[in-house]
Design an enzyme around this catalytic site. Structure first.
Site, PDB file in Angstrom:
ATOM      1  N   GLU A  82       0.844  -1.188   0.000  1.00 18.78           N
ATOM      2  CA  GLU A  82       0.000   0.000   0.000  1.00 18.78           C
ATOM      3  C   GLU A  82       0.882   1.242   0.000  1.00 18.78           C
ATOM      4  O   GLU A  82       0.422   2.339   0.271  1.00 18.78           O
ATOM      5  CB  GLU A  82      -1.000  -0.029   1.162  1.00 18.78           C
ATOM      6  CG  GLU A  82      -0.426  -0.125   2.541  1.00 18.78           C
ATOM      7  CD  GLU A  82      -1.530  -0.086   3.612  1.00 18.78           C
ATOM      8  OE1 GLU A  82      -1.740  -1.125   4.232  1.00 18.78           O
ATOM      9  OE2 GLU A  82      -2.154   0.968   3.813  1.00 18.78           O
ATOM     10  N   CYS A 114      -3.629  -3.386   4.225  1.00 15.97           N
ATOM     11  CA  CYS A 114      -2.751  -4.413   4.802  1.00 15.97           C
ATOM     12  C   CYS A 114      -3.162  -5.829   4.413  1.00 15.97           C
ATOM     13  O   CYS A 114      -2.453  -6.790   4.698  1.00 15.97           O
ATOM     14  CB  CYS A 114      -2.739  -4.288   6.322  1.00 15.97           C
ATOM     15  SG  CYS A 114      -2.362  -2.626   6.862  1.00 15.97           S
ATOM     16  N   HIS A 236      -2.765  -9.761  11.958  1.00 16.48           N
ATOM     17  CA  HIS A 236      -2.145  -8.532  11.465  1.00 16.48           C
ATOM     18  C   HIS A 236      -1.838  -7.672  12.690  1.00 16.48           C
ATOM     19  O   HIS A 236      -2.690  -7.509  13.565  1.00 16.48           O
ATOM     20  CB  HIS A 236      -3.113  -7.802  10.515  1.00 16.48           C
ATOM     21  CG  HIS A 236      -2.689  -6.401  10.234  1.00 16.48           C
ATOM     22  ND1 HIS A 236      -1.432  -6.096   9.772  1.00 16.48           N
ATOM     23  CD2 HIS A 236      -3.337  -5.206  10.383  1.00 16.48           C
ATOM     24  CE1 HIS A 236      -1.321  -4.785   9.639  1.00 16.48           C
ATOM     25  NE2 HIS A 236      -2.463  -4.225  10.004  1.00 16.48           N
TER      26      HIS A 236
HETATM   27  N1  CAA Z   1       0.950   3.635  30.346  1.00 13.67           N
HETATM   28  C1  CAA Z   1       0.346   2.529  29.824  1.00 13.67           C
HETATM   29  N2  CAA Z   1      -0.653   2.586  28.908  1.00 13.67           N
HETATM   30  C2  CAA Z   1      -1.042   3.786  28.486  1.00 13.67           C
HETATM   31  C3  CAA Z   1      -0.455   4.980  28.970  1.00 13.67           C
HETATM   32  C4  CAA Z   1       0.586   4.873  29.952  1.00 13.67           C
HETATM   33  N3  CAA Z   1       1.202   5.939  30.438  1.00 13.67           N
HETATM   34  N4  CAA Z   1      -1.051   6.014  28.346  1.00 13.67           N
HETATM   35  C5  CAA Z   1      -1.989   5.503  27.517  1.00 13.67           C
HETATM   36  N5  CAA Z   1      -1.973   4.154  27.585  1.00 13.67           N
HETATM   37  C6  CAA Z   1      -2.780   3.211  26.806  1.00 13.67           C
HETATM   38  C7  CAA Z   1      -4.223   3.608  26.620  1.00 13.67           C
HETATM   39  O1  CAA Z   1      -5.021   3.274  27.734  1.00 13.67           O
HETATM   40  C8  CAA Z   1      -4.567   2.813  25.385  1.00 13.67           C
HETATM   41  O2  CAA Z   1      -4.795   1.467  25.723  1.00 13.67           O
HETATM   42  P1  CAA Z   1      -6.193   0.760  25.386  1.00 13.67           P
HETATM   43  O3  CAA Z   1      -6.411   0.881  23.905  1.00 13.67           O
HETATM   44  O4  CAA Z   1      -5.979  -0.671  25.791  1.00 13.67           O
HETATM   45  O5  CAA Z   1      -7.221   1.472  26.170  1.00 13.67           O
HETATM   46  C9  CAA Z   1      -3.287   2.830  24.577  1.00 13.67           C
HETATM   47  O6  CAA Z   1      -2.247   3.197  25.497  1.00 13.67           O
HETATM   48  C10 CAA Z   1      -3.285   3.852  23.456  1.00 13.67           C
HETATM   49  O7  CAA Z   1      -3.682   5.083  23.971  1.00 13.67           O
HETATM   50  P2  CAA Z   1      -4.652   6.040  23.158  1.00 13.67           P
HETATM   51  O8  CAA Z   1      -5.830   5.277  22.623  1.00 13.67           O
HETATM   52  O9  CAA Z   1      -4.913   7.232  23.983  1.00 13.67           O
HETATM   53  O10 CAA Z   1      -3.666   6.401  21.945  1.00 13.67           O
HETATM   54  P3  CAA Z   1      -3.871   7.348  20.714  1.00 13.67           P
HETATM   55  O11 CAA Z   1      -5.116   8.148  20.822  1.00 13.67           O
HETATM   56  O12 CAA Z   1      -2.612   8.089  20.560  1.00 13.67           O
HETATM   57  O13 CAA Z   1      -4.077   6.385  19.464  1.00 13.67           O
HETATM   58  C11 CAA Z   1      -4.059   4.628  17.907  1.00 13.67           C
HETATM   59  C12 CAA Z   1      -3.770   5.023  19.370  1.00 13.67           C
HETATM   60  C13 CAA Z   1      -5.492   4.951  17.568  1.00 13.67           C
HETATM   61  C14 CAA Z   1      -3.834   3.146  17.775  1.00 13.67           C
HETATM   62  C15 CAA Z   1      -3.069   5.414  16.993  1.00 13.67           C
HETATM   63  O14 CAA Z   1      -1.779   4.981  17.232  1.00 13.67           O
HETATM   64  C16 CAA Z   1      -3.382   5.248  15.513  1.00 13.67           C
HETATM   65  O15 CAA Z   1      -4.177   5.964  14.946  1.00 13.67           O
HETATM   66  N6  CAA Z   1      -2.680   4.264  14.832  1.00 13.67           N
HETATM   67  C17 CAA Z   1      -2.854   4.045  13.409  1.00 13.67           C
HETATM   68  C18 CAA Z   1      -4.115   3.277  13.079  1.00 13.67           C
HETATM   69  C19 CAA Z   1      -4.045   1.821  13.514  1.00 13.67           C
HETATM   70  O16 CAA Z   1      -2.990   1.254  13.702  1.00 13.67           O
HETATM   71  N7  CAA Z   1      -5.226   1.179  13.636  1.00 13.67           N
HETATM   72  C20 CAA Z   1      -5.298  -0.222  13.978  1.00 13.67           C
HETATM   73  C21 CAA Z   1      -6.479  -0.917  13.320  1.00 13.67           C
HETATM   74  S1  CAA Z   1      -6.469  -0.600  11.559  1.00 13.67           S
HETATM   75  C22 CAA Z   1      -5.323  -1.722  10.915  1.00 13.67           C
HETATM   76  O17 CAA Z   1      -4.955  -2.651  11.559  1.00 13.67           O
HETATM   77  C23 CAA Z   1      -4.775  -1.468   9.563  1.00 13.67           C
HETATM   78  C24 CAA Z   1      -3.442  -0.804   9.669  1.00 13.67           C
HETATM   79  O18 CAA Z   1      -2.416  -1.480   9.696  1.00 13.67           O
HETATM   80  C25 CAA Z   1      -3.391   0.646   9.789  1.00 13.67           C
END
Ligand code: CAA
Length: 393
Positions: A82, A114, A236
């Site tokens: 991709e 993916c 994945h």
């Molecule tokens: N200590 C331990 N854990 C902590 C923490 C700390 N100090 N602070 C936060 N966390 C935890 C949160 O509780 C959360 O855990 P849970 O999901 O279990 O509740 C985790 O860390 C992540 O925190 P946030 O949700 O607040 O993080 P974020 O808002 O920055 O976003 C994300 C996380 C949405 C995955 C972001 O990284 C993102 O957009 N990633 C790209 C999209 C992606 O990977 N999507 C996955 C499904 S799509 C797919 O699989 C296709 C692909 O490859 C893209």
């Protein structure tokens, strides 16, 4: 007529030149590093050199297969990505040329986020089923890049996995039953005018989990194996915690208590490589499979479930059974070397690499040699990418 078994005869991986520990990103973002290390389950990410792209990674992975098995019988190269480098010409053609594959060959690029790599594997199996003398080179190669200072930045990475699909495979037999699910959803996509994706992170997590449920239900409806039969589960892995969420959802769906210990023991061996490589989109599932194969006790004759999810979205649940003696054909040392020889870089070096861009106005450029893989992007001339074979693997 006896139908031969078909599957993965050989499998090899490649990754890029540099590695950034996520403590470096945390130093810049001010975020508690445990959000990355524990919350996402990611410790580090591969950062490619400026003269590395999906073609150089793909050729580096596939060259190891060609060195072992030669090119005879390879009449198809399917490259899933991709991170496309051209709107029209397939990246598979550059790989066909760099590796000296036969001219009597179809070279095609596949795309569905993916999921592309899993689809290529299934298409390859179909070609071999029709003519078991043929072998198909399947390559999944991606560089995951998100906007600077976005939530996705901590989940970046890069890798390629190449597989030789043949009859009577040495490593893994592809089983026939597969569960499928497609849903038109805008969770993650990259319009042609953007170099980074648009992503609704929370929606994408929910969409992935929904897809797991539907793909498993379809798999079961088609007579697939029960959850208890599998010796391993590869998902994945956009970030490691996502695989944990997915497996938890599956166990819940099957009425099995998803204790931390159970989920961890089912998934841990599949996560060792991706935890330090980051997301490699189409390649991620197969990097997870390699991690399992390189870190498990003997899985001879045992089935492993694979769940591919590609945003947008398509999911497939399928399975392989490990061939007797498969361990003799693995490349554990080479895979570990590809990861360990990466050079650690600071956040500042990462930012300087991110700020480099290839010309988009047709001007020519010659790139300094930087990557350490056997193939590199030498530059752009006459609107074309020019690749170079640097040394043998
Ligand atoms: N200590 C331990 N854990 C902590 C923490 C700390 N100090 N602070 C936060 N966390 C935890 C949160 O509780 C959360 O855990 P849970 O999901 O279990 O509740 C985790 O860390 C992540 O925190 P946030 O949700 O607040 O993080 P974020 O808002 O920055 O976003 C994300 C996380 C949405 C995955 C972001 O990284 C993102 O957009 N990633 C790209 C999209 C992606 O990977 N999507 C996955 C499904 S799509 C797919 O699989 C296709 C692909 O490859 C893209």
């Amino acid at each position: 007529m006896t139908v031969p078994t078909i599957g993965i005869h050989d499998i090899a991986m490649a990754t890029g030149r540099y590695v950034m520990d996520l403590a470096e990103l945390a130093r810049h973002s001010g975020v508690d590093v445990n959000k990355y290390y524990i919350g996402l389950g990611q410790v580090a990410q591969t950062v490619p050199a400026f003269d590395e792209d999906i073609v150089t990674l793909a050729a580096t992975a596939a060259q190891q297969i060609v060195a072992r098995h030669g090119v005879d019988g390879i009449r198809t190269v399917l490259l899933a990505t991709e991170t496309g480098i051209d709107q029209s010409k397939s990246a598979a053609i550059y790989v066909q040329d760099l590796l000296g594959l036969p001219a009597a060959c179809r070279a095609v690029e596949l795309k569905q986020a993916c999921y592309g790599g899993a689809s290529a594997l299934q298409l390859a199996a179909g070609i071999v089923a029709r003519d078991p003398e043929q072998r198909v080179l399947v390559i999944a190669s991606d560089i995951a890049k998100y906007d600077i200072d976005s939530g996705g930045e901590a989940t970046q990475g890069a890798a390629a996995v190449a597989m030789l699909v043949s009859a009577d495979p040495d490593i893994a037999v592809l089983e026939e039953t597969a569960g499928l699910y497609t849903a038109n959803i805008q969770d993650f996509w990259r319009p042609n005018y953007r170099s980074t994706p648009l992503v609704d992170g929370k929606l994408s997590i929910g969409a992935y989990l929904e897809a797991v449920e539907h793909a498993w239900k379809d798999y079961e409806a088609r007579g697939g194996r029960g959850v208890g039969e599998f010796a391993g589960f590869c998902y994945h892995q956009p970030f490691i915690k996502m695989a944990y969420k997915a497996h938890t959802r599956l166990l819940e769906m099957k009425g099995i208590e998803p204790t931390t210990a159970r989920v961890h023991s089912d998934l841990a061996p599949t996560t060792i490589y991706n935890r330090v490589i980051g997301n490699s989109y189409t390649a991620s599932l197969f990097v997870g499979l390699l991690s399992l194969l390189d870190h498990s006790d003997d899985l001879d004759g045992r089935p492993v479930a694979l769940l591919s999810y590609g945003s947008g979205s398509v999911a497939e649940l399928f399975s392989v059974t490990l061939a007797p003696g498969y361990r003799r054909h693995l490349r554990t040392a080479e895979n570990q070397a590809a990861i360990s020889r990466r050079e650690p870089i600071s956040y500042e070096k990462y930012r300087s690499l991110r700020e480099l861009t290839l010309p988009e106005d047709g001007s020519e450029v010659v790139l300094a040699a930087e990557g350490h893989n056997p193939f590199r992007l030498r530059g752009i001339a006459e609107h074309s990418r020019i690749y170079q074979a640097v040394h043998a693997y």
